[in-house]
Design a protein around this motif. Structure first.
Motif, PDB file in Angstrom:
ATOM      1  N   THR A   1       0.832  -1.208   0.000  1.00 25.96           N
ATOM      2  CA  THR A   1       0.000   0.000   0.000  1.00 25.96           C
ATOM      3  C   THR A   1       0.859   1.248   0.000  1.00 25.96           C
ATOM      4  OG1 THR A   1      -1.789  -1.134   1.184  1.00 25.96           O
ATOM      5  CG2 THR A   1      -1.796   1.275   1.230  1.00 25.96           C
ATOM      6  N   VAL A   2       1.893   1.240   0.821  1.00 28.92           N
ATOM      7  CA  VAL A   2       2.817   2.383   0.886  1.00 28.92           C
ATOM      8  C   VAL A   2       3.501   2.600  -0.461  1.00 28.92           C
ATOM      9  CG1 VAL A   2       5.045   3.111   1.841  1.00 28.92           C
ATOM     10  CG2 VAL A   2       3.234   2.301   3.360  1.00 28.92           C
ATOM     11  N   LEU A   3       3.970   1.511  -1.075  1.00 27.04           N
ATOM     12  CA  LEU A   3       4.670   1.618  -2.357  1.00 27.04           C
ATOM     13  C   LEU A   3       3.753   2.153  -3.454  1.00 27.04           C
ATOM     14  CD1 LEU A   3       6.615  -1.772  -2.232  1.00 27.04           C
ATOM     15  CD2 LEU A   3       7.625   0.520  -2.060  1.00 27.04           C
ATOM     16  N   VAL A   4       2.551   1.602  -3.534  1.00 24.84           N
ATOM     17  CA  VAL A   4       1.604   2.026  -4.562  1.00 24.84           C
ATOM     18  C   VAL A   4       1.168   3.465  -4.326  1.00 24.84           C
ATOM     19  CG1 VAL A   4      -0.664   1.616  -5.577  1.00 24.84           C
ATOM     20  CG2 VAL A   4       0.806  -0.320  -5.009  1.00 24.84           C
ATOM     21  N   CYS A   5       0.888   3.799  -3.078  1.00 28.85           N
ATOM     22  CA  CYS A   5       0.434   5.164  -2.780  1.00 28.85           C
ATOM     23  C   CYS A   5       1.530   6.185  -3.051  1.00 28.85           C
ATOM     24  CB  CYS A   5      -0.022   5.251  -1.319  1.00 28.85           C
ATOM     25  SG  CYS A   5      -0.869   6.792  -0.925  1.00 28.85           S
ATOM     26  N   GLY A   6       2.770   5.820  -2.744  1.00 34.97           N
ATOM     27  CA  GLY A   6       3.874   6.730  -3.055  1.00 34.97           C
ATOM     28  C   GLY A   6       3.964   7.014  -4.544  1.00 34.97           C
ATOM     29  N   ALA A   7       3.782   5.962  -5.355  1.00 31.18           N
ATOM     30  CA  ALA A   7       3.812   6.132  -6.808  1.00 31.18           C
ATOM     31  C   ALA A   7       2.629   6.968  -7.292  1.00 31.18           C
ATOM     32  CB  ALA A   7       3.818   4.768  -7.487  1.00 31.18           C
ATOM     33  N   LEU A   8       1.447   6.711  -6.737  1.00 30.18           N
ATOM     34  CA  LEU A   8       0.273   7.506  -7.110  1.00 30.18           C
ATOM     35  C   LEU A   8       0.445   8.963  -6.707  1.00 30.18           C
ATOM     36  CD1 LEU A   8      -2.669   5.089  -6.166  1.00 30.18           C
ATOM     37  CD2 LEU A   8      -1.816   5.634  -8.446  1.00 30.18           C
ATOM     38  N   GLY A   9       1.117   9.185  -5.579  1.00 31.29           N
ATOM     39  CA  GLY A   9       1.390  10.564  -5.159  1.00 31.29           C
ATOM     40  C   GLY A   9       2.266  11.286  -6.153  1.00 31.29           C
ATOM     41  N   LEU A  10       3.274  10.582  -6.684  1.00 34.16           N
ATOM     42  CA  LEU A  10       4.139  11.177  -7.708  1.00 34.16           C
ATOM     43  C   LEU A  10       3.332  11.506  -8.957  1.00 34.16           C
ATOM     44  CD1 LEU A  10       6.860  11.937  -8.940  1.00 34.16           C
ATOM     45  CD2 LEU A  10       7.213   9.508  -9.501  1.00 34.16           C
ATOM     46  N   ILE A  11       2.457  10.584  -9.380  1.00 32.71           N
ATOM     47  CA  ILE A  11       1.631  10.829 -10.557  1.00 32.71           C
ATOM     48  C   ILE A  11       0.673  11.990 -10.306  1.00 32.71           C
ATOM     49  CG2 ILE A  11      -0.090   9.825 -12.107  1.00 32.71           C
ATOM     50  CD1 ILE A  11       1.162   7.105 -11.611  1.00 32.71           C
ATOM     51  N   ALA A  12       0.138  12.076  -9.094  1.00 34.18           N
ATOM     52  CA  ALA A  12      -0.755  13.187  -8.752  1.00 34.18           C
ATOM     53  C   ALA A  12      -0.031  14.522  -8.898  1.00 34.18           C
ATOM     54  CB  ALA A  12      -1.280  13.012  -7.328  1.00 34.18           C
ATOM     55  N   TYR A  13       1.204  14.568  -8.437  1.00 34.96           N
ATOM     56  CA  TYR A  13       1.985  15.808  -8.557  1.00 34.96           C
ATOM     57  C   TYR A  13       2.202  16.173 -10.015  1.00 34.96           C
ATOM     58  CZ  TYR A  13       5.863  19.087  -8.251  1.00 34.96           C
ATOM     59  OH  TYR A  13       6.659  20.197  -8.390  1.00 34.96           O
ATOM     60  N   LEU A  14       2.553  15.191 -10.832  1.00 37.41           N
ATOM     61  CA  LEU A  14       2.787  15.447 -12.256  1.00 37.41           C
ATOM     62  C   LEU A  14       1.498  15.842 -12.967  1.00 37.41           C
ATOM     63  CD1 LEU A  14       5.122  12.394 -12.989  1.00 37.41           C
ATOM     64  CD2 LEU A  14       5.818  14.784 -12.669  1.00 37.41           C
ATOM     65  N   THR A  15       0.391  15.215 -12.576  1.00 37.40           N
ATOM     66  CA  THR A  15      -0.909  15.515 -13.195  1.00 37.40           C
ATOM     67  C   THR A  15      -1.364  16.927 -12.861  1.00 37.40           C
ATOM     68  OG1 THR A  15      -1.536  13.180 -13.072  1.00 37.40           O
ATOM     69  CG2 THR A  15      -3.320  14.772 -13.360  1.00 37.40           C
ATOM     70  N   GLY A  16      -1.013  17.397 -11.673  1.00 33.65           N
ATOM     71  CA  GLY A  16      -1.413  18.737 -11.267  1.00 33.65           C
ATOM     72  C   GLY A  16      -0.451  19.832 -11.687  1.00 33.65           C
ATOM     73  N   HIS A  17       0.592  19.465 -12.423  1.00 33.74           N
ATOM     74  CA  HIS A  17       1.593  20.428 -12.905  1.00 33.74           C
ATOM     75  C   HIS A  17       1.447  20.531 -14.420  1.00 33.74           C
ATOM     76  CE1 HIS A  17       5.433  22.337 -13.720  1.00 33.74           C
ATOM     77  NE2 HIS A  17       5.651  22.471 -12.416  1.00 33.74           N
ATOM     78  N   ALA A  18       1.065  21.693 -14.920  1.00 32.56           N
ATOM     79  CA  ALA A  18       0.731  21.864 -16.336  1.00 32.56           C
ATOM     80  C   ALA A  18       1.866  21.456 -17.264  1.00 32.56           C
ATOM     81  CB  ALA A  18       0.325  23.316 -16.599  1.00 32.56           C
ATOM     82  N   GLN A  19       3.088  21.861 -16.940  1.00 34.35           N
ATOM     83  CA  GLN A  19       4.208  21.578 -17.838  1.00 34.35           C
ATOM     84  C   GLN A  19       4.557  20.097 -17.844  1.00 34.35           C
ATOM     85  OE1 GLN A  19       7.265  24.263 -16.435  1.00 34.35           O
ATOM     86  NE2 GLN A  19       6.560  25.927 -17.767  1.00 34.35           N
ATOM     87  N   PHE A  20       4.607  19.483 -16.678  1.00 33.64           N
ATOM     88  CA  PHE A  20       4.918  18.051 -16.617  1.00 33.64           C
ATOM     89  C   PHE A  20       3.831  17.226 -17.296  1.00 33.64           C
ATOM     90  CE2 PHE A  20       7.515  18.879 -12.557  1.00 33.64           C
ATOM     91  CZ  PHE A  20       8.690  19.001 -13.294  1.00 33.64           C
ATOM     92  N   ALA A  21       2.579  17.604 -17.071  1.00 32.70           N
ATOM     93  CA  ALA A  21       1.472  16.870 -17.674  1.00 32.70           C
ATOM     94  C   ALA A  21       1.531  16.948 -19.204  1.00 32.70           C
ATOM     95  CB  ALA A  21       0.141  17.416 -17.167  1.00 32.70           C
ATOM     96  N   LYS A  22       1.852  18.129 -19.702  1.00 36.03           N
ATOM     97  CA  LYS A  22       1.958  18.289 -21.157  1.00 36.03           C
ATOM     98  C   LYS A  22       3.113  17.466 -21.702  1.00 36.03           C
ATOM     99  CE  LYS A  22       2.531  21.774 -24.779  1.00 36.03           C
ATOM    100  NZ  LYS A  22       2.710  23.216 -25.080  1.00 36.03           N
ATOM    101  N   TYR A  23       4.236  17.475 -21.006  1.00 35.27           N
ATOM    102  CA  TYR A  23       5.414  16.728 -21.458  1.00 35.27           C
ATOM    103  C   TYR A  23       5.145  15.231 -21.497  1.00 35.27           C
ATOM    104  CZ  TYR A  23      10.055  14.580 -21.281  1.00 35.27           C
ATOM    105  OH  TYR A  23      11.145  13.798 -21.531  1.00 35.27           O
ATOM    106  N   LEU A  24       4.407  14.729 -20.505  1.00 31.02           N
ATOM    107  CA  LEU A  24       4.130  13.296 -20.403  1.00 31.02           C
ATOM    108  C   LEU A  24       2.865  12.884 -21.148  1.00 31.02           C
ATOM    109  CD1 LEU A  24       4.994  12.829 -16.623  1.00 31.02           C
ATOM    110  CD2 LEU A  24       6.349  12.026 -18.571  1.00 31.02           C
ATOM    111  N   SER A  25       2.171  13.849 -21.724  1.00 34.22           N
ATOM    112  CA  SER A  25       0.926  13.582 -22.455  1.00 34.22           C
ATOM    113  C   SER A  25      -0.128  12.904 -21.575  1.00 34.22           C
ATOM    114  CB  SER A  25       1.209  12.706 -23.692  1.00 34.22           C
ATOM    115  OG  SER A  25       2.072  13.362 -24.585  1.00 34.22           O
ATOM    116  N   ILE A  26      -0.250  13.399 -20.353  1.00 39.69           N
ATOM    117  CA  ILE A  26      -1.303  12.941 -19.454  1.00 39.69           C
ATOM    118  C   ILE A  26      -2.223  14.118 -19.175  1.00 39.69           C
ATOM    119  CG2 ILE A  26       0.079  11.118 -18.381  1.00 39.69           C
ATOM    120  CD1 ILE A  26       0.669  12.981 -16.068  1.00 39.69           C
ATOM    121  N   PRO A  27      -3.472  13.867 -18.783  1.00 33.11           N
ATOM    122  CA  PRO A  27      -4.406  14.969 -18.547  1.00 33.11           C
ATOM    123  C   PRO A  27      -3.898  15.899 -17.445  1.00 33.11           C
ATOM    124  CG  PRO A  27      -5.565  12.865 -18.604  1.00 33.11           C
ATOM    125  CD  PRO A  27      -4.109  12.550 -18.565  1.00 33.11           C
ATOM    126  N   TYR A  28      -4.006  17.196 -17.698  1.00 39.63           N
ATOM    127  CA  TYR A  28      -3.671  18.178 -16.665  1.00 39.63           C
ATOM    128  C   TYR A  28      -4.934  18.480 -15.870  1.00 39.63           C
ATOM    129  CZ  TYR A  28      -3.090  22.743 -14.508  1.00 39.63           C
ATOM    130  OH  TYR A  28      -3.095  23.791 -13.615  1.00 39.63           O
TER     131      TYR A  28
END
Length: 359
Positions: free
Chosen positions: A204-231
């Motif tokens: 749970t800790v490992l998965v949540c840590g990874a989801l937290g990283l994705i959440a940060y990238l998803t909420g950052h306009a430039q990173f989201a655009k670079y990775l082609s994920i929804p902002y």
């Protein structure tokens, strides 16, 4: 709450502006939750022992588990206390996503607490009847899914398909049943996995840590655009919650590691599973959760296959389900099962993270 204090103090010294950064608050949240767990943990274990709120062990399972009878249970409340306090301290409380994730987690924890209380305190072996447990899980999940759908922008109801950056079908109202199944399914999957010391909490800790990283990238306009994920504006704040869960989970593992001093019980397992599910829904990474949470998936599938096989043919596929008991009965020592499942989770989490770039 501390964030608003630092915003006030910023008028006196510009250095307090550093607390606006999600990354700093996430680090502080993890440390805070860890410290709360270390401080509150021993006290809670003593209280659970005093009131004899201990584990009941099935006599038809692995014989090595018989020594665990009486081990303090409902320790998952420690995780929830640490998460709630830390999120309120370091999170941005005017962010709807923070409240959705936190309240969903606590609501599922409440369902698990009632089940544990009935089984361990009232000595009712049935606990909360399965139909009522599923009913309340369903009510909470439907309410949360409906709320997210009602206030969603079109991008928030797209299905993100791993490895394909140009395939994001619009779900429309199908978002609600998908969110429902992800939250309820994830909650029960983690609950099924919680059968050995530290087996559920570390993945749970490992998965949540990874989801937290994705959440940060998803909420950052430039990173989201670079990775082609929804902002998704504002979703980055969930990173603070994820960090709090990581800190609280590691703090709990300190006491839950083999041989465990305390078990989390349904109050912890149902809540943590729901947390993973709702985070994945909010950041639109349900399919990535399916990959990273592969250990939870195979534990659940093993139960489904075992029940279906026995009802249809009268034969069992595994020596015992969930799957971790099968390996125990094959002669694997408990620590070996636990660590190997952790290793599998690390690999699957890395695969899940790789989907962000391999698109």
């Amino acid at each position: 709450m501390i964030l608003y204090l630092t915003e006030y103090l910023e008028q006196f010294h510009s250095g307090f502006n550093v607390f606006q950064y999600i990354t700093l608050r996430a680090v502080l949240a993890a440390i805070t939750a860890l410290l709360i767990s270390f401080i509150v943990g021993p006290f809670m274990i003593r209280r659970l022992s005093r009131y004899r709120i201990g584990q009941v062990v099935r006599d038809d399972g692995p014989q090595t588990h018989l020594t665990k009878a009486g081990t303090p249970t409902m320790g998952g409340a420690l995780i929830l206390v640490a998460i709630a306090i830390t999120t309120l301290l370091w999170g941005r409380l005017d962010n709807k996503y923070v409240w959705v994730v936190l309240l969903t987690t606590l609501a599922f924890g409440a369902v698990g607490w009632v089940d544990d209380y009935r089984k361990l305190v009232l000595q009712d072996p049935r606990g909360l009847a399965s139909r009522y447990k599923y009913l309340w899980q369903s009510v909470i999940a439907v309410v949360v899914a409906s709320y997210l759908y009602y206030y969603a922008q079109p991008v928030e109801t797209q299905l993100v398909v791993p490895f394909f950056k140009n395939i994001s079908p619009q779900l429309g109202w199908l978002f609600v049943p998908l969110a429902y199944f992800v939250v309820v399914g994830s909650s029960n999957a983690v609950n099924l996995t919680d059968g050995l010391d530290g087996l559920a909490v570390m993945p749970t800790v490992l998965v949540c840590g990874a989801l937290g990283l994705i959440a940060y990238l998803t909420g950052h306009a430039q990173f989201a655009k670079y990775l082609s994920i929804p902002y998704l504006a504002g979703v980055g704040e969930i990173t603070v919650f994820c960090a709090a869960l990581v800190g609280a989970g590691l703090g709990f593992l300190w006491f839950n590691a083999y041989p465990a001093m305390v078990f989390m019980g349904d109050v912890g397992a149902l809540a943590l599973g729901a947390a993973l599910g709702i985070i994945a829904v909010v950041i639109r990474q349900e399919l990535v959760l399916l990959i990273m949470g592969g250990v939870f998936v195979m534990e659940t599938v093993s139960v489904i296959l075992q029940v279906a096989s026995f009802k249809l043919t009268g034969k069992r596929i595994f020596k015992m389900a969930p799957l971790h008991h099968h390996f125990e009965l094959k002669g694997w020592p408990e620590p070996r099962v636990i660590v190997r499942f952790w290793i599998i989770t690390v690999i699957l989490v890395l695969v899940g993270l790789a989907t962000l770039k391999l698109r």
